[in-house]
Design a protein around this motif. Sequence first.
Motif, short mmCIF file in Angstrom:
data_model
loop_
_atom_site.label_atom_id
_atom_site.label_comp_id
_atom_site.label_asym_id
_atom_site.label_seq_id
_atom_site.Cartn_x
_atom_site.Cartn_y
_atom_site.Cartn_z
N SER A 48 0.87 -1.17 0.00
CA SER A 48 0.00 0.00 0.00
C SER A 48 0.91 1.23 0.00
O SER A 48 1.51 1.57 1.01
CB SER A 48 -0.90 0.01 1.24
OG SER A 48 -1.75 1.15 1.22
N PHE A 49 1.03 1.86 -1.16
CA PHE A 49 1.94 2.99 -1.28
C PHE A 49 1.27 4.12 -2.04
O PHE A 49 0.19 3.97 -2.63
CB PHE A 49 3.25 2.57 -1.96
CG PHE A 49 3.06 1.90 -3.30
CD1 PHE A 49 3.05 2.64 -4.47
CD2 PHE A 49 2.90 0.53 -3.37
CE1 PHE A 49 2.88 2.02 -5.70
CE2 PHE A 49 2.74 -0.10 -4.61
CZ PHE A 49 2.72 0.65 -5.77
N TYR A 59 0.02 -3.89 -6.21
CA TYR A 59 0.17 -4.60 -7.48
C TYR A 59 -1.05 -5.49 -7.74
O TYR A 59 -0.97 -6.72 -7.70
CB TYR A 59 1.47 -5.40 -7.47
CG TYR A 59 2.68 -4.52 -7.68
CD1 TYR A 59 3.11 -4.19 -8.96
CD2 TYR A 59 3.36 -3.99 -6.59
CE1 TYR A 59 4.20 -3.36 -9.16
CE2 TYR A 59 4.45 -3.16 -6.78
CZ TYR A 59 4.86 -2.85 -8.06
OH TYR A 59 5.95 -2.01 -8.25
N ASP A 60 -2.17 -4.82 -8.02
CA ASP A 60 -3.38 -5.51 -8.46
C ASP A 60 -3.37 -5.47 -9.98
O ASP A 60 -3.53 -4.41 -10.60
CB ASP A 60 -4.63 -4.81 -7.92
CG ASP A 60 -4.74 -4.94 -6.41
OD1 ASP A 60 -4.17 -5.90 -5.85
OD2 ASP A 60 -5.39 -4.08 -5.79
N ASP A 189 2.05 0.07 -24.88
CA ASP A 189 0.85 -0.75 -24.66
C ASP A 189 0.15 -0.35 -23.37
O ASP A 189 -1.08 -0.18 -23.34
CB ASP A 189 1.27 -2.23 -24.61
CG ASP A 189 0.09 -3.16 -24.38
OD1 ASP A 189 -0.49 -3.61 -25.38
OD2 ASP A 189 -0.24 -3.42 -23.21
N THR A 190 0.91 -0.18 -22.30
CA THR A 190 0.35 0.17 -20.99
C THR A 190 -0.31 1.55 -21.02
O THR A 190 -1.42 1.73 -20.50
CB THR A 190 1.44 0.14 -19.90
OG1 THR A 190 2.03 -1.17 -19.86
CG2 THR A 190 0.86 0.47 -18.54
N ALA A 213 -0.92 3.12 -14.31
CA ALA A 213 -0.12 2.70 -15.46
C ALA A 213 1.33 2.46 -15.05
O ALA A 213 1.95 1.48 -15.49
CB ALA A 213 -0.20 3.75 -16.56
N LEU A 214 1.87 3.34 -14.22
CA LEU A 214 3.27 3.19 -13.78
C LEU A 214 3.46 1.94 -12.93
O LEU A 214 4.48 1.24 -13.07
CB LEU A 214 3.70 4.43 -13.00
CG LEU A 214 3.91 5.71 -13.83
CD1 LEU A 214 4.21 6.89 -12.91
CD2 LEU A 214 5.06 5.51 -14.83
N VAL A 215 2.49 1.66 -12.07
CA VAL A 215 2.57 0.46 -11.24
C VAL A 215 2.57 -0.78 -12.14
O VAL A 215 3.38 -1.70 -11.98
CB VAL A 215 1.41 0.39 -10.24
CG1 VAL A 215 1.37 -0.97 -9.55
CG2 VAL A 215 1.54 1.49 -9.19
#
Length: 261
Positions: A48-49, A59-60, A189-190, A213-215
């Motif tokens: 949780s950040f 990271y879901d 793509d992301t 998107a960055l995660v």
Amino acid sequence: MIHNIIKDKPTRLFIFLGGFFIANAIIAEIIGVKIFSLEETFGFTKASFTLLGESGLSYDLTVGVLPWPIVFIMTDIINEYYGVRGVRFLSVLTAVLIAFAFVVFYFSIHTSATGWWRESQTAKGVPDMQAAYTQILGQGMNIIFASLTAFLVGQLTDAIIFKKIKQITGEKNIWMRATISTLFSQLVDTVVVSYIYLYFSLGFSFPKVTAIALVGYTYKFTVAILCTPIIYLIHGFIERYLGHKQAAEMKNAAMKMQITS
């Protein structure tokens, strides 16, 4: 005639690589409806950040990211031996087949379900099979459009960057052209799928979409680096299968092929 086609090693290789490429792309699209926790899957405490002012991030990820690295590996291998045109042909064909699959899903969802089948899995915690079937296969048109657009743009980006790097480095540094082209294409793509679906379709804020998107990209970045040795393994197998002379001829022909041709 079919015997000659099947006996031709470059043709058989293209069919194998193309089949694996298409299958993994379609599988990724279908299973992608599920979101999983990367941390909890490996037995870690859920992260949780905060990033860009957005808190509670973790990271879901869509399960579709699991087979997706295989698609990008296949892209680089196909580009190596069949050029940008080979990648472009398979990418367009794959997009058409994915679209076709979801058209079939749409009509299958709207068939009339029998009553006994609807209740057939109640004991297993699924009270309405039709509702479950619809939820799994009936992904919204917005996410399908976003995903297909991102797929096509990402694939073309990968193919072009891969070729440009190879023009500079020659046959050396396979890891460089494979990894760098994948990292750029994964980023494209992301970004494309995130902003089309989350920003334009769902109305998420720009910082939130960027943070998500960055995660997601950090995961893809890490996997792309870890998959680099696989490129060498597949490359070595193909060299032995084709023979060094034929493999060299195919790679030279792929390099001479014009991107726009």
